[in-house]
Write an enzyme that holds these catalytic residues in place. Structure first.
Site, short mmCIF file in Angstrom:
data_model
loop_
_atom_site.label_atom_id
_atom_site.label_comp_id
_atom_site.label_asym_id
_atom_site.label_seq_id
_atom_site.Cartn_x
_atom_site.Cartn_y
_atom_site.Cartn_z
N GLY A 262 2.82 -2.68 8.54
CA GLY A 262 3.09 -2.86 9.96
C GLY A 262 4.58 -3.13 10.18
CD GLU B 135 -3.86 -9.26 3.43
OE1 GLU B 135 -3.19 -9.08 4.46
OE2 GLU B 135 -3.41 -9.07 2.28
CB THR C 278 -0.91 -0.01 1.23
OG1 THR C 278 -1.70 -1.20 1.20
CG2 THR C 278 -1.85 1.19 1.26
C1 LIG Z 1 -4.26 -9.65 15.53
C2 LIG Z 1 -5.47 -9.20 14.74
C3 LIG Z 1 -6.71 -9.84 15.27
C4 LIG Z 1 -7.83 -10.04 14.28
C5 LIG Z 1 -7.35 -10.61 12.93
C6 LIG Z 1 -7.11 -12.09 13.01
C7 LIG Z 1 -6.33 -12.69 12.18
C8 LIG Z 1 -5.60 -11.92 11.13
C9 LIG Z 1 -4.45 -12.70 10.59
C10 LIG Z 1 -3.45 -12.12 10.08
C11 LIG Z 1 -3.41 -10.66 10.05
C12 LIG Z 1 -2.67 -10.15 11.21
C13 LIG Z 1 -1.90 -9.15 11.11
C14 LIG Z 1 -1.77 -8.45 9.82
C15 LIG Z 1 -2.43 -7.12 9.84
C16 LIG Z 1 -2.56 -6.43 8.76
C17 LIG Z 1 -2.07 -6.97 7.43
C18 LIG Z 1 -2.67 -6.20 6.32
C19 LIG Z 1 -1.74 -6.21 5.14
C20 LIG Z 1 -2.34 -5.58 3.96
O1 LIG Z 1 -3.33 -4.92 4.01
S1 LIG Z 1 -1.48 -5.92 2.51
C21 LIG Z 1 -2.31 -4.99 1.31
C22 LIG Z 1 -3.68 -5.58 0.99
N1 LIG Z 1 -4.16 -4.96 -0.21
C23 LIG Z 1 -5.10 -5.51 -0.96
O2 LIG Z 1 -5.69 -6.52 -0.65
C24 LIG Z 1 -5.39 -4.81 -2.26
C25 LIG Z 1 -6.76 -5.18 -2.79
N2 LIG Z 1 -6.78 -5.03 -4.24
C26 LIG Z 1 -6.65 -6.13 -5.06
O3 LIG Z 1 -6.50 -7.25 -4.64
C27 LIG Z 1 -6.71 -5.86 -6.54
O4 LIG Z 1 -6.35 -4.53 -6.83
C28 LIG Z 1 -8.13 -6.13 -7.12
C29 LIG Z 1 -8.40 -7.59 -7.02
C30 LIG Z 1 -9.17 -5.34 -6.36
C31 LIG Z 1 -8.15 -5.68 -8.55
O5 LIG Z 1 -7.02 -6.23 -9.16
P1 LIG Z 1 -6.76 -5.94 -10.73
O6 LIG Z 1 -7.19 -4.54 -11.03
O7 LIG Z 1 -5.36 -6.31 -11.02
O8 LIG Z 1 -7.66 -7.03 -11.38
P2 LIG Z 1 -9.12 -6.86 -11.99
O9 LIG Z 1 -10.08 -6.32 -11.03
O10 LIG Z 1 -8.97 -6.14 -13.31
O11 LIG Z 1 -9.44 -8.39 -12.21
C32 LIG Z 1 -8.70 -9.10 -13.24
C33 LIG Z 1 -8.78 -10.56 -12.98
O12 LIG Z 1 -7.87 -10.91 -11.95
C34 LIG Z 1 -8.53 -11.78 -11.02
N3 LIG Z 1 -7.91 -11.60 -9.72
C35 LIG Z 1 -7.80 -10.46 -9.02
N4 LIG Z 1 -7.14 -10.70 -7.87
C36 LIG Z 1 -6.83 -12.02 -7.87
C37 LIG Z 1 -6.15 -12.88 -6.95
N5 LIG Z 1 -5.69 -12.42 -5.77
N6 LIG Z 1 -6.00 -14.18 -7.26
C38 LIG Z 1 -6.50 -14.66 -8.41
N7 LIG Z 1 -7.16 -13.91 -9.33
C39 LIG Z 1 -7.31 -12.60 -9.05
C40 LIG Z 1 -9.95 -11.31 -11.04
O13 LIG Z 1 -10.81 -12.35 -10.54
C41 LIG Z 1 -10.16 -11.03 -12.51
O14 LIG Z 1 -10.40 -12.25 -13.14
P3 LIG Z 1 -11.37 -12.23 -14.44
O15 LIG Z 1 -10.80 -11.20 -15.41
O16 LIG Z 1 -11.31 -13.64 -14.95
O17 LIG Z 1 -12.74 -11.82 -13.92
C1 LIG Z 2 -4.70 -1.62 10.48
C2 LIG Z 2 -4.19 -1.65 9.07
C3 LIG Z 2 -3.02 -2.37 8.79
C4 LIG Z 2 -2.52 -2.39 7.48
N1 LIG Z 2 -1.35 -3.06 7.22
C5 LIG Z 2 -0.85 -3.04 5.96
C6 LIG Z 2 0.40 -3.70 5.68
O1 LIG Z 2 1.01 -4.27 6.57
N2 LIG Z 2 0.88 -3.66 4.41
C7 LIG Z 2 0.22 -3.02 3.39
O2 LIG Z 2 0.70 -3.02 2.26
N3 LIG Z 2 -0.98 -2.39 3.63
C8 LIG Z 2 -1.51 -2.39 4.88
N4 LIG Z 2 -2.70 -1.76 5.14
C9 LIG Z 2 -3.32 -0.98 4.06
C10 LIG Z 2 -4.59 -1.65 3.54
O3 LIG Z 2 -4.26 -2.78 2.79
C11 LIG Z 2 -5.35 -0.60 2.70
O4 LIG Z 2 -5.82 0.39 3.60
C12 LIG Z 2 -6.53 -1.25 1.98
O5 LIG Z 2 -6.04 -2.05 0.91
C13 LIG Z 2 -7.51 -0.21 1.41
O6 LIG Z 2 -6.84 0.70 0.55
P1 LIG Z 2 -6.93 2.28 0.84
O7 LIG Z 2 -6.67 2.52 2.26
O8 LIG Z 2 -6.09 2.97 -0.19
O9 LIG Z 2 -8.46 2.65 0.57
P2 LIG Z 2 -9.09 2.96 -0.88
O10 LIG Z 2 -8.76 1.88 -1.83
O11 LIG Z 2 -8.77 4.36 -1.24
O12 LIG Z 2 -10.65 2.82 -0.51
C14 LIG Z 2 -11.35 3.94 0.00
C15 LIG Z 2 -12.81 3.76 -0.36
O13 LIG Z 2 -12.93 3.69 -1.79
C16 LIG Z 2 -13.71 2.56 -2.16
N5 LIG Z 2 -13.23 1.96 -3.40
C17 LIG Z 2 -11.94 1.84 -3.81
N6 LIG Z 2 -11.88 1.17 -4.98
C18 LIG Z 2 -13.16 0.87 -5.31
C19 LIG Z 2 -13.76 0.16 -6.40
N7 LIG Z 2 -13.04 -0.36 -7.40
N8 LIG Z 2 -15.12 0.02 -6.38
C20 LIG Z 2 -15.85 0.52 -5.38
N9 LIG Z 2 -15.35 1.20 -4.32
C21 LIG Z 2 -14.02 1.37 -4.30
C22 LIG Z 2 -13.48 1.56 -1.02
O14 LIG Z 2 -14.57 0.65 -0.97
C23 LIG Z 2 -13.41 2.47 0.19
O15 LIG Z 2 -14.72 2.72 0.66
C24 LIG Z 2 -3.22 -1.70 6.45
C25 LIG Z 2 -4.39 -1.01 6.72
C26 LIG Z 2 -4.89 -0.98 8.03
C27 LIG Z 2 -6.15 -0.23 8.32
#
Ligand SMILES: CCCCC/C=C\C/C=C\C/C=C\C/C=C\CCCC(=O)SCCNC(=O)CCNC(=O)[C@H](O)C(C)(C)COP(=O)(O)OP(=O)(O)OC[C@H]1O[C@@H](n2cnc3c(N)ncnc32)[C@H](O)[C@@H]1OP(=O)(O)O
Ligand SMILES: Cc1cc2nc3c(=O)[nH]c(=O)nc-3n(C[C@H](O)[C@H](O)[C@H](O)COP(=O)(O)OP(=O)(O)OC[C@H]3O[C@@H](n4cnc5c(N)ncnc54)[C@H](O)[C@@H]3O)c2cc1C
Length: 615
Positions: free
Chosen positions: A190, A433, A151
């Site tokens: 983090g 995530e 991010t």
């Molecule tokens: C202690 C805590 C207590 C509670 C929690 C308990 C347990 C927690 C456990 C562990 C956690 C603990 C600590 C960690 C804390 C925090 C960690 C957070 C770390 C982060 O926060 S780390 C950043 C995360 N940040 C994201 O998560 C970004 C989200 N954004 C995306 O993920 C992409 O941006 C998307 C998908 C929105 C658009 O991506 P895109 O624009 O490139 O693709 P597009 O939409 O055009 O789709 C084209 C084709 O790709 C396919 N496709 C897409 N993704 C795929 C995948 N993953 N695998 C296979 N196929 C996939 C589609 O299905 C489609 O397929 P088709 O074309 O066939 O329909």
């Molecule tokens: C506690 C915490 C820990 C984190 N830890 C990590 C880490 O360790 N590593 C890391 O890389 N990241 C980490 N993150 C970042 C996290 O992965 C991002 O905050 C998350 O992916 C959302 O992206 P953003 O904050 O840019 O929000 P944005 O993507 O800007 O979203 C803002 C708003 O826009 C809307 N929006 C965005 N895109 C669309 C769409 N295509 N269609 C409809 N609505 C849309 C969303 O629904 C949301 O309401 C952490 C975040 C938090 C809160």
């Protein structure tokens, strides 16, 4: 001598109609697994230096972090030493699967959490064999501490929009990492600010001016001896947050920072010495670490929700309030059906999420094994399901934890109840995530595709098969489980069909497919997460539901006792096993530094002159 257990809790435990230990064993995966988990918890929690002299909530932001690092080194050493060498990997995984051991030590999560939750999984999933061997040796022994830096200040959801560049220089066989703008700064990872010294960076790869997509790079950003930021690296902490205040989330900017070619993790895509780019079999394999963590989060939600309802149900058995019937004395608040309605869904949901997590983990393991053999067929379905279940379980858990808090009245609002902190932890998972709405739309994308395939007579994957069942809309359904499931499937089908009809209507009105999608996106999210049932059947189900609440009531305390959270893990004045809530509330209150003296210095400095009109 252990303190006297609250009489009401004693009565509740006598009333329970089932064997609590049996349910604990079932949840752990057998009596041996329960024994292993308890043994691990006994060992680790008996370690000196793990707990706070002063409750964390009375420390400054900086002291909280420093105290958390102090505990983290003790905790992770104790965890390593507690590992039973004779245990299989699976037994070890089972012992930690349900244990919230870290929650006994860190109310607000550990400064090492990303090392285990993402840095190691990223190496395992993205490194080639040689890289894996080298980096896993160092990372698993915690010689280095890592995080996952994807991010940026300007982009979290839209990965393809990430601005950090990695430009290959064939002359020196290096990548040059650069943050061209402020919004390109990595922001949120983090442990990034002051704890970690390595990270997996997701950056936009360019070779000879050509874009080669987002790739993973393992990057050292602090000197291993001095911990000073390396040249060309700008680092800092992003500031105080709702929760996660000891996770040390940071920012990182690159200024033409060079790394050797072998620092790009090359399991899926490769860059040869001369700059030849070998594409990944599927560009989305780079997103694999996120799929893994989404799967882990589902199980994490089950455990955190179980912890919150344990606190709230035990408190509700001890708390007596108001009058249900004249001259009958104050009842336990657990006897109010509204209280049962608030809490019993949380118990049931935790069990449902535990079973779902087990199912999803098996699916993840199967698909990952297939990927190793080059079979990517089920990756799209895994992605869609992981998105949906991560979003639904985190949303529901946040709602149910907040409901557990408010069901405890004022005392639920105390930090000493630990319910606010649990809420802070779980609600973060609605965003990290993958922000939930965005993930739901990913699932909707798969549902729409599946319904189109069903309508053209194609076979669907097992999880989407309900879209090909021609279930008649006049389906009569009864209160049996089968009847209810049939009803839900019928309605889920209807939600997808109506979203599709809406998109087709917009296209017919002249909108392009992207605008038609956007206009229908509220319905699309509903189709992914929400299945409601039609009005007429609610009444019938309502009677069944209220009858069920009554059946659960005598077993409510037994059901939460079966989660088997020891007091240190609950970390709560309201949820302790002995139910001495009032004594604990007072004990914790007296720890406030403000109670060290009867008159605070602000009286003489400000209050007194103010009240005497001298300010
Ligand atoms: C202690 C805590 C207590 C509670 C929690 C308990 C347990 C927690 C456990 C562990 C956690 C603990 C600590 C960690 C804390 C925090 C960690 C957070 C770390 C982060 O926060 S780390 C950043 C995360 N940040 C994201 O998560 C970004 C989200 N954004 C995306 O993920 C992409 O941006 C998307 C998908 C929105 C658009 O991506 P895109 O624009 O490139 O693709 P597009 O939409 O055009 O789709 C084209 C084709 O790709 C396919 N496709 C897409 N993704 C795929 C995948 N993953 N695998 C296979 N196929 C996939 C589609 O299905 C489609 O397929 P088709 O074309 O066939 O329909
Ligand atoms: C506690 C915490 C820990 C984190 N830890 C990590 C880490 O360790 N590593 C890391 O890389 N990241 C980490 N993150 C970042 C996290 O992965 C991002 O905050 C998350 O992916 C959302 O992206 P953003 O904050 O840019 O929000 P944005 O993507 O800007 O979203 C803002 C708003 O826009 C809307 N929006 C965005 N895109 C669309 C769409 N295509 N269609 C409809 N609505 C849309 C969303 O629904 C949301 O309401 C952490 C975040 C938090 C809160």
């Amino acid at each position: 001598m252990s303190a006297k257990v609250n009489d009401d809790l004693l009565t509740e435990r006598r009333k329970c109609e089932f064997n609590v230990e049996e349910l604990t064993n079932y949840l752990d995966g057998g009596a041996q697994a329960t024994q292993n988990r308890r043994k691990l918890e006994d060992k680790v929690l008996s370690t000196k230096g793990l707990f706070d002299e002063v409750p964390e909530e009375y420390l400054s932001h900086k002291e909280k972090y420093e105290n958390a690092v102090r505990k983290a080194v003790v905790y992770y050493k104790a965890m390593k030493e507690a590992e039973d060498p004779n245990q299989t990997e699976q037994e070890r995984a089972n012992a930690t699967y349900r244990s919230l051991l870290h929650a006994a030590v860190f109310k607000d999560n550990s400064p090492f959490s990303l090392h285990l939750a993402m840095f190691i999984p990223a190496i395992l999933g993205q490194a080639d064999e040689e890289q894996k061997k080298y980096w896993m040796k160092r990372a698993s022994k915690m010689e280095i501490i890592g995080t996952y830096a994807q991010t940026e200040l300007g982009h979290g959801t839209f990965i393809r929009g990430l601005e950090t560049t990695a430009t290959y220089d064939p002359k020196t066989e290096e990548f040059v990492l650069h943050s061209p703008t402020l919004t390109a700064y990595k922001w949120w990872p983090g442990s990034l600010a002051h704890t970690a010294n390595y990270c997996v960076v997701m950056a936009h790869l360019y070779i000879n001016g050509k874009s080669c997509g987002i790739q993973p790079f393992i990057v050292q950003f602090r000197d291993e001896e001095t911990h000073q930021p390396l040249p060309g690296i700008k680092l800092g902490e992003i500031g105080a947050k709702l929760g996660f205040n000891t996770v040390n989330n940071g920012f990182l900017g690159f200024d033409q920072h060079r790394i050797p070619r072998n620092r790009m993790l090359m399991k899926n895509a490769q860059v040869l010495k001369d700059g030849t780019f070998k594409r990944s079999p599927n560009s989305k394999l780079t997103y694999g670490t996120m799929v893994y963590v989404r799967v882990v989060i589902v199980n994490g939600m089950a455990n955190q929700l179980a912890r919150a309802v344990t606190i709230a149900v035990r408190y509700s058995a001890v708390r007596r309030q108001s009058e249900l019937k004249p001259d009958a004395g104050e009842p336990q608040i657990l006897d109010y059906v509204t209280q049962q309605h608030k809490l019993f869904i949380g118990i049931a949901s935790s069990h449902a999420f535990t079973l779902t997590a087990k199912w999803l983990t098996r699916m993840y393991q199967k698909v990952t094994a297939d990927l190793e053999k080059g079979n990517l067929d089920e990756l799209p379905e895994l992605h869609a399901i992981a998105c949906c279940l991560k979003a639904v379980t985190t949303t529901d858990t946040s709602v149910l934890v907040e409901r557990s808090r408010t069901s405890c009245g004022g005392h639920g609002y105390m930090l000493s109840s630990n319910l606010p902190q649990i809420y802070g932890l779980v609600t973060a998972a609605c965003t990290y995530e993958g922000e939930n709405t965005v993930l739901m739309l990913q699932t909707a994308r798969s549902l729409v595709k599946a319904l189109e395939q069903a309508q053209s007579g194609k076979r669907l994957s097992p999880t989407m098969s309900y879209l090909s069942e021609k279930v008649s809309s006049r389906l009569k359904w009864d209160n049996s489980i089968d009847g209810i499931v049939k009803g839900f499937r019928r309605v889920a089908y209807g939600k997808v069909e109506s979203a599709m009809r809406s998109m087709r209507k917009y296209v017919r009105s002249g909108l392009g497919p992207e605008d038609a999608w956007n206009m229908s996106s509220v319905q699309l999210v509903a189709a992914s997460e929400y299945t409601s049932i039609s009005e007429a059947d609610i009444r019938q189900l309502q009677d069944t539901y209220e009858d069920l609440l009554g059946k659960i009531r005598p077993n409510a305390v037994g059901l939460v006792d079966a989660f088997d959270f020891r007091d240190q893990i609950l970390n709560s004045t309201l949820g302790a096993y002995d139910g001495r809530v009032y004594e604990r509330l007072m004990e914790e209150a007296l720890k406030s530094p403000l109670n060290a003296e009867p008159v605070n210095q602000s009286f003489h400095k400000y209050l007194k002159p103010f009240m005497q009109g001298k300010l």
